[in-house]
Design an enzyme around this catalytic site. Structure first.
Site, short mmCIF file in Angstrom:
data_model
loop_
_atom_site.label_atom_id
_atom_site.label_comp_id
_atom_site.label_asym_id
_atom_site.label_seq_id
_atom_site.Cartn_x
_atom_site.Cartn_y
_atom_site.Cartn_z
N ASP A 49 0.86 -1.17 0.00
CA ASP A 49 0.00 0.00 0.00
C ASP A 49 0.91 1.23 0.00
O ASP A 49 2.05 1.15 0.49
CB ASP A 49 -0.86 -0.05 1.27
CG ASP A 49 -1.57 1.24 1.53
OD1 ASP A 49 -2.32 1.67 0.64
OD2 ASP A 49 -1.35 1.84 2.60
N ARG A 107 -7.41 13.21 6.12
CA ARG A 107 -7.20 11.79 5.80
C ARG A 107 -8.48 10.97 6.07
O ARG A 107 -8.87 10.12 5.27
CB ARG A 107 -6.03 11.24 6.63
CG ARG A 107 -5.81 9.75 6.52
CD ARG A 107 -5.46 9.31 5.11
NE ARG A 107 -5.04 7.92 5.06
CZ ARG A 107 -4.86 7.23 3.95
NH1 ARG A 107 -5.06 7.79 2.78
NH2 ARG A 107 -4.46 5.98 4.00
C1 2OP Z 1 -3.66 3.52 -0.56
O1 2OP Z 1 -4.30 2.78 -1.30
C2 2OP Z 1 -5.26 2.92 1.27
O2 2OP Z 1 -4.78 5.16 0.77
C3 2OP Z 1 -4.27 3.90 0.79
O3 2OP Z 1 -2.53 3.92 -0.87
#
Ligand code: 2OP
Length: 224
Positions: free
Chosen positions: A12, A43
């Site tokens: 991720d 966020r």
């Molecule tokens: C990403 O997909 C979950 O934001 C996060 O990079």
């Protein structure tokens, strides 16, 4: 044994390799005393909008979602901002700081196939990865934009299987977003949750296989 099991590792991006809260410094300069609160709400709303848009089947790319969530924050916190300040905060998203130890962990994990699988659009991911100087580390940088739905939809995780040509069981998925690690586990990946804050596991019926406190622990965990 570890080497064959984890033929590839998929990361991720936001919150795992890159610190989304590195924007707090710029937020603090614009709104003294409120930088951390702005960053946290920004966020939180950004993620909510990804889930809500996916359920509504009204995908817009991560740049739009990130802009819309910042607009929401300014309205909710009743904070003034100029167009230039707004633009400068959006620009911060293109040069988020990497977490300490992240670049070293990537180096230690080579020569396994490494990839990024992110909610970010290619236009956001590419400059951020280039700015961090880690573009050469990845066999693939994959974006949900090609399936127009956000994590944790299984179609997103399938992108990594298709792009890397490695079975799900041999791909280790790495995320510090617990819900993302749970989504990846539900899909079929062995998962590593980077739990920097010591949070409890999300009750989503698919717990991560390995819980680490930082990325520096990953190379050893993968090789075990
Ligand atoms: C990403 O997909 C979950 O934001 C996060 O990079």
């Amino acid at each position: 044994m570890g080497k064959t099991r984890f033929e590839a590792l998929v990361f991720d991006a936001y919150g795992t390799l890159f610190d989304v809260h590195s924007v707090a410094t710029q937020c603090e300069l614009i709104w003294p005393g409120k930088g951390a609160a702005v960053s946290q709400l920004w966020r939180a709303k950004q993620l909510e909008y990804t889930w809500q848009r996916s359920l509504m089947r009204r995908y817009e790319d991560f740049n739009k979602v990130t802009r819309d969530s910042l607009h929401y924050v300014c309205a909710a916190m009743k904070i003034e901002r100029s167009g230039q300040q707004f633009a400068s905060l959006m620009d911060e998203y293109l040069r988020l700081a990497m977490f300490p130890g992240a670049a070293q962990a990537l180096r230690d994990l080579a020569p396994r196939k490494l990839a990024i699988l992110s909610n970010g659009s290619p236009a956001m991911l590419e400059p951020m990865i280039r700015h961090a100087g880690i573009a050469g580390a990845f066999a693939a940088v994959l974006s949900v934009d090609s399936v127009k739905v956000y994590k944790p939809d299984p179609r997103v995780y399938q992108l990594a299987v298709d792009a890397l040509g490695v079975p799900a069981a041999n791909i280790g998925f790495v995320s510090s977003n617990c819900w993302d690690a749970c989504g990846a586990k539900a899909f079929g990946f062995p998962t590593f949750w980077i739990n920097r804050g010591g949070a409890p596991v999300d009750g989503l019926g698919a717990a991560p296989d390995f819980i680490l406190s930082n990325l520096g622990e990953l190379p050893e965990a993968v090789a075990a």
